[in-house]
Write a protein that holds these residues in place. Sequence first.
Motif, PDB file in Angstrom:
ATOM      1  N   LYS A  70      39.742  20.807  49.515  1.00 51.18           N
ATOM      2  CA  LYS A  70      39.045  21.828  49.123  1.00 51.18           C
ATOM      3  C   LYS A  70      39.652  23.169  49.501  1.00 51.18           C
ATOM      4  CE  LYS A  70      34.275  23.779  50.371  1.00 51.18           C
ATOM      5  NZ  LYS A  70      33.223  23.435  51.404  1.00 51.18           N
ATOM      6  N   GLU A  71      40.546  23.154  50.552  1.00 49.92           N
ATOM      7  CA  GLU A  71      41.204  24.473  51.146  1.00 49.92           C
ATOM      8  C   GLU A  71      42.353  24.911  49.991  1.00 49.92           C
ATOM      9  OE1 GLU A  71      40.640  24.949  55.798  1.00 49.92           O
ATOM     10  OE2 GLU A  71      42.188  23.408  54.947  1.00 49.92           O
ATOM     11  N   LYS A  72      42.816  23.866  49.392  1.00 51.50           N
ATOM     12  CA  LYS A  72      44.128  23.916  48.573  1.00 51.50           C
ATOM     13  C   LYS A  72      43.318  24.539  47.335  1.00 51.50           C
ATOM     14  CE  LYS A  72      46.616  20.223  50.466  1.00 51.50           C
ATOM     15  NZ  LYS A  72      48.124  20.046  50.173  1.00 51.50           N
ATOM     16  N   GLN A  73      42.018  23.943  46.662  1.00 49.67           N
ATOM     17  CA  GLN A  73      41.530  24.555  45.369  1.00 49.67           C
ATOM     18  C   GLN A  73      40.999  25.851  45.642  1.00 49.67           C
ATOM     19  OE1 GLN A  73      38.437  21.289  45.381  1.00 49.67           O
ATOM     20  NE2 GLN A  73      39.693  20.314  43.871  1.00 49.67           N
ATOM     21  N   GLN A  74      40.231  26.360  46.838  1.00 47.92           N
ATOM     22  CA  GLN A  74      40.020  27.773  47.210  1.00 47.92           C
ATOM     23  C   GLN A  74      41.318  28.491  47.179  1.00 47.92           C
ATOM     24  OE1 GLN A  74      38.265  27.087  50.997  1.00 47.92           O
ATOM     25  NE2 GLN A  74      36.137  26.661  50.117  1.00 47.92           N
ATOM     26  N   GLN A  75      42.461  28.052  47.661  1.00 45.90           N
ATOM     27  CA  GLN A  75      43.577  29.187  47.460  1.00 45.90           C
ATOM     28  C   GLN A  75      43.940  29.091  46.081  1.00 45.90           C
ATOM     29  OE1 GLN A  75      46.971  27.246  49.536  1.00 45.90           O
ATOM     30  NE2 GLN A  75      48.234  28.945  49.444  1.00 45.90           N
ATOM     31  N   ILE A  76      43.896  28.282  45.498  1.00 47.00           N
ATOM     32  CA  ILE A  76      44.403  28.203  43.898  1.00 47.00           C
ATOM     33  C   ILE A  76      43.439  29.225  43.335  1.00 47.00           C
ATOM     34  CG2 ILE A  76      44.613  26.902  41.727  1.00 47.00           C
ATOM     35  CD1 ILE A  76      46.801  26.082  43.218  1.00 47.00           C
ATOM     36  N   GLU A  77      42.021  28.994  43.418  1.00 48.46           N
ATOM     37  CA  GLU A  77      41.044  29.923  42.858  1.00 48.46           C
ATOM     38  C   GLU A  77      41.386  31.319  43.172  1.00 48.46           C
ATOM     39  OE1 GLU A  77      38.561  29.770  40.689  1.00 48.46           O
ATOM     40  OE2 GLU A  77      38.947  27.717  40.212  1.00 48.46           O
ATOM     41  N   LYS A  78      41.585  31.618  44.472  1.00 49.95           N
ATOM     42  CA  LYS A  78      42.117  33.092  44.852  1.00 49.95           C
ATOM     43  C   LYS A  78      43.220  33.623  44.026  1.00 49.95           C
ATOM     44  CE  LYS A  78      40.202  32.874  49.591  1.00 49.95           C
ATOM     45  NZ  LYS A  78      40.597  32.764  51.095  1.00 49.95           N
ATOM     46  N   GLN A  79      44.067  32.641  43.894  1.00 52.35           N
ATOM     47  CA  GLN A  79      45.512  33.179  43.174  1.00 52.35           C
ATOM     48  C   GLN A  79      45.119  33.563  41.743  1.00 52.35           C
ATOM     49  OE1 GLN A  79      48.319  30.093  43.962  1.00 52.35           O
ATOM     50  NE2 GLN A  79      48.731  30.864  46.231  1.00 52.35           N
ATOM     51  N   LEU A  80      44.067  32.518  41.083  1.00 50.98           N
ATOM     52  CA  LEU A  80      43.824  32.737  39.869  1.00 50.98           C
ATOM     53  C   LEU A  80      43.129  34.064  39.712  1.00 50.98           C
ATOM     54  CD1 LEU A  80      42.586  29.173  38.813  1.00 50.98           C
ATOM     55  CD2 LEU A  80      44.124  30.539  37.438  1.00 50.98           C
ATOM     56  N   TYR A 113      43.465  36.613  41.297  1.00 50.19           N
ATOM     57  CA  TYR A 113      44.378  37.879  41.128  1.00 50.19           C
ATOM     58  C   TYR A 113      45.147  37.882  39.903  1.00 50.19           C
ATOM     59  CZ  TYR A 113      48.287  40.700  42.625  1.00 50.19           C
ATOM     60  OH  TYR A 113      49.188  41.430  42.845  1.00 50.19           O
ATOM     61  N   ALA A 114      45.646  36.633  39.353  1.00 50.42           N
ATOM     62  CA  ALA A 114      46.458  36.326  38.088  1.00 50.42           C
ATOM     63  C   ALA A 114      45.474  37.158  36.954  1.00 50.42           C
ATOM     64  CB  ALA A 114      46.702  34.979  37.956  1.00 50.42           C
ATOM     65  N   ARG A 115      44.155  36.725  37.080  1.00 44.10           N
ATOM     66  CA  ARG A 115      43.236  37.115  35.942  1.00 44.10           C
ATOM     67  C   ARG A 115      43.301  38.781  35.901  1.00 44.10           C
ATOM     68  NH1 ARG A 115      39.644  32.447  37.377  1.00 44.10           N
ATOM     69  NH2 ARG A 115      40.290  30.994  35.813  1.00 44.10           N
ATOM     70  N   ALA A 116      42.952  39.356  37.300  1.00 43.84           N
ATOM     71  CA  ALA A 116      42.820  40.722  37.302  1.00 43.84           C
ATOM     72  C   ALA A 116      44.254  41.586  36.788  1.00 43.84           C
ATOM     73  CB  ALA A 116      42.542  41.084  38.793  1.00 43.84           C
ATOM     74  N   ASN A 117      45.269  40.740  36.885  1.00 48.97           N
ATOM     75  CA  ASN A 117      46.580  41.404  36.384  1.00 48.97           C
ATOM     76  C   ASN A 117      47.016  40.785  35.101  1.00 48.97           C
ATOM     77  OD1 ASN A 117      47.571  43.009  38.998  1.00 48.97           O
ATOM     78  ND2 ASN A 117      47.139  41.067  40.012  1.00 48.97           N
ATOM     79  N   ASN A 118      46.026  39.986  34.360  1.00 48.74           N
ATOM     80  CA  ASN A 118      46.518  39.856  33.046  1.00 48.74           C
ATOM     81  C   ASN A 118      47.862  38.935  33.059  1.00 48.74           C
ATOM     82  OD1 ASN A 118      43.960  40.504  31.853  1.00 48.74           O
ATOM     83  ND2 ASN A 118      44.804  42.741  31.696  1.00 48.74           N
ATOM     84  N   ASN A 119      48.222  38.226  33.923  1.00 47.39           N
ATOM     85  CA  ASN A 119      49.173  37.288  34.021  1.00 47.39           C
ATOM     86  C   ASN A 119      48.931  35.835  33.414  1.00 47.39           C
ATOM     87  OD1 ASN A 119      51.589  35.852  34.842  1.00 47.39           O
ATOM     88  ND2 ASN A 119      51.994  37.038  36.437  1.00 47.39           N
ATOM     89  N   LEU A 129      48.729  28.079  37.238  1.00 50.41           N
ATOM     90  CA  LEU A 129      47.544  27.742  38.358  1.00 50.41           C
ATOM     91  C   LEU A 129      46.597  26.924  38.024  1.00 50.41           C
ATOM     92  CD1 LEU A 129      47.357  31.434  39.951  1.00 50.41           C
ATOM     93  CD2 LEU A 129      48.146  29.430  41.133  1.00 50.41           C
ATOM     94  N   ASN A 130      46.233  26.864  36.576  1.00 49.66           N
ATOM     95  CA  ASN A 130      45.143  25.961  36.022  1.00 49.66           C
ATOM     96  C   ASN A 130      45.909  24.745  36.276  1.00 49.66           C
ATOM     97  OD1 ASN A 130      43.020  27.528  35.637  1.00 49.66           O
ATOM     98  ND2 ASN A 130      43.912  28.409  33.612  1.00 49.66           N
ATOM     99  N   ILE A 131      47.271  24.543  35.846  1.00 53.89           N
ATOM    100  CA  ILE A 131      47.747  23.098  36.126  1.00 53.89           C
ATOM    101  C   ILE A 131      47.701  22.507  37.168  1.00 53.89           C
ATOM    102  CG2 ILE A 131      49.910  21.819  35.892  1.00 53.89           C
ATOM    103  CD1 ILE A 131      50.671  23.597  33.177  1.00 53.89           C
ATOM    104  N   GLN A 132      47.983  23.378  38.499  1.00 53.97           N
ATOM    105  CA  GLN A 132      47.900  22.934  39.632  1.00 53.97           C
ATOM    106  C   GLN A 132      46.532  22.417  40.017  1.00 53.97           C
ATOM    107  OE1 GLN A 132      49.296  26.217  42.023  1.00 53.97           O
ATOM    108  NE2 GLN A 132      51.591  25.844  41.577  1.00 53.97           N
ATOM    109  N   LYS A 133      45.338  23.400  39.692  1.00 53.40           N
ATOM    110  CA  LYS A 133      44.065  23.174  39.835  1.00 53.40           C
ATOM    111  C   LYS A 133      43.566  21.860  39.436  1.00 53.40           C
ATOM    112  CE  LYS A 133      39.682  25.518  39.245  1.00 53.40           C
ATOM    113  NZ  LYS A 133      38.872  26.422  38.614  1.00 53.40           N
TER     114      LYS A 133
END
Length: 137
Positions: free
Chosen positions: A32-42, A44-50, A57-61
């Motif tokens: 669950k913590e790993k999924q939450q960490q990926i969500e936070k990174q996602l 950030y990536a969405r906010a930066n249009n990366n 990150l979607n693959i990791q998720k």
Amino acid sequence: MNYSRTLEGTLLALALSATFSAIAADNWQTCKEKQQQIEKQLQYARANNNQKQINRLNIQKTDIAQNCSNEDLRQKYTQKIDKLTNKINENQRKLDKAQAKGDIDKVTDLQNKLNENKAKLQQAKQNFARFEQAAKQ
């Protein structure tokens, strides 16, 4: 063309296995913590249009959702503790032998290794206790 698709498939499989290994190596996180960490990174990536990072990150998720289980993690963490315990026992045997021979240089070296492994074991036990607490939530 077939060759390039095979190569792409192979590279994707390698990337996924490396990704999961890297995520699994994170310090004592539950799935669950790993999924939450990926969500936070996602976020950030969405906010930066990366888009490249979003795709990665979607693959990791997806990989975590399909392959991560707290029971597997618990087993890995227990194995790490067992491995450190075995190292300590081995270091202690070698230390006792070196002390019996009076090899002061070896005694010092082995005592340092023993102390280092004891500290690692203590940290691993604390981290495992934190993991167990988080896994209950």
